[in-house]
Design a protein around this motif. Structure first.
Motif, mmCIF file in Angstrom:
data_model
loop_
_atom_site.group_PDB
_atom_site.id
_atom_site.type_symbol
_atom_site.label_atom_id
_atom_site.label_comp_id
_atom_site.label_asym_id
_atom_site.label_seq_id
_atom_site.Cartn_x
_atom_site.Cartn_y
_atom_site.Cartn_z
ATOM 1 N N LYS A 140 65.795 41.025 33.898
ATOM 2 C CA LYS A 140 64.835 41.821 34.658
ATOM 3 C C LYS A 140 63.458 41.178 34.520
ATOM 4 O O LYS A 140 62.993 40.948 33.403
ATOM 5 C CB LYS A 140 64.807 43.248 34.133
ATOM 6 C CG LYS A 140 63.849 44.142 34.874
ATOM 7 C CD LYS A 140 63.782 45.525 34.261
ATOM 8 C CE LYS A 140 62.724 46.316 34.994
ATOM 9 N NZ LYS A 140 61.991 47.218 34.162
ATOM 10 N N SER A 142 59.347 41.261 35.187
ATOM 11 C CA SER A 142 58.178 42.096 35.474
ATOM 12 C C SER A 142 56.940 41.236 35.260
ATOM 13 O O SER A 142 57.004 40.200 34.615
ATOM 14 C CB SER A 142 58.139 43.326 34.562
ATOM 15 O OG SER A 142 58.050 42.935 33.204
ATOM 16 N N ASP A 143 55.819 41.662 35.854
ATOM 17 C CA ASP A 143 54.577 40.921 35.645
ATOM 18 C C ASP A 143 53.380 41.843 35.761
ATOM 19 O O ASP A 143 53.424 42.850 36.462
ATOM 20 C CB ASP A 143 54.451 39.747 36.625
ATOM 21 C CG ASP A 143 54.050 40.174 38.014
ATOM 22 O OD1 ASP A 143 52.848 40.142 38.327
ATOM 23 O OD2 ASP A 143 54.937 40.542 38.806
ATOM 24 N N ASP A 144 52.336 41.471 35.041
ATOM 25 C CA ASP A 144 51.067 42.188 35.063
ATOM 26 C C ASP A 144 49.948 41.185 34.830
ATOM 27 O O ASP A 144 50.144 40.213 34.081
ATOM 28 C CB ASP A 144 50.997 43.237 33.940
ATOM 29 C CG ASP A 144 51.903 44.422 34.197
ATOM 30 O OD1 ASP A 144 51.690 45.112 35.207
ATOM 31 O OD2 ASP A 144 52.823 44.627 33.382
#
Length: 175
Positions: A140, A142-144
């Protein structure tokens, strides 16, 4: 019936741990792979020498054609990939993904549950590599925003997004 000429198969580079003698060649490769940030030759030498267990070199016909620098984040089950560099002559071979897979198979990554890297918004090649890698691993992604242009780089560098690939449980246990 006409004979069709077959394109010669390109040999896949040999993947291995770097050695300190590779530092200068790694530095030259990184310099040739824009938009990667250039570090000092000394930095690449230290990475090859001190962090060999979490770095990968790809060698083809005696030349360094691929490089991953990384380290285990202290106190976490996370491997952080600092840079991925692939020479023009080795592009299109799936070398980036192969080096990432090699890295995760290392004993140093036995307890790794996550892979992290930072990527600027405009680095399409890196986004494509890590998205593809996450899909292929069943992980999975995700990024921020993490290291921000104004807050961390004093306006001199684009914001770096922290990309986290959470590895699937069976892979994390098998690693």
């Amino acid at each position: 019936m006409s004979k069709q000429k077959l394109k010669p198969r390109t040999q896949m580079p040999r993947l291995r741990k770097p050695e300190k003698r590779d530092g200068a060649a790694i530095w030259e490769l990184v310099r040739a792979c824009k938009p990667l940030d250039e570090n000092s030759m000394y930095c690449n030498l230290i990475q090859a020498d001190h962090f060999a267990d979490t770095c990968v070199v790809a060698e083809l016909d005696g030349d360094i054609v691929g490089w991953i620098s990384g380290h285990i984040v202290p106190g976490e089950n996370t491997v952080f990939v600092w840079q991925v560099a692939v020479s023009e002559k080795a592009r299109g071979m799936g070398l980036g993904r192969a080096m990432l897979e090699e890295l995760l198979e290392r004993d140093a990554c036995d307890d790794v549950e996550r892979l992290q890297t930072t990527i600027t918004e405009d680095n399409a090649a890196s986004w494509a590599l890590f998205r593809s890698f996450a899909r292929s691993m069943g992980g999975k992604l995700s990024d921020d925003p993490h290291y921000e242009r104004e807050a961390h780089f004093d306006g001199h560098h684009d914001t770096e997004h922290m990309v986290t690939i959470t590895l699937p449980e069976p892979l994390a246990r098998a690693a």
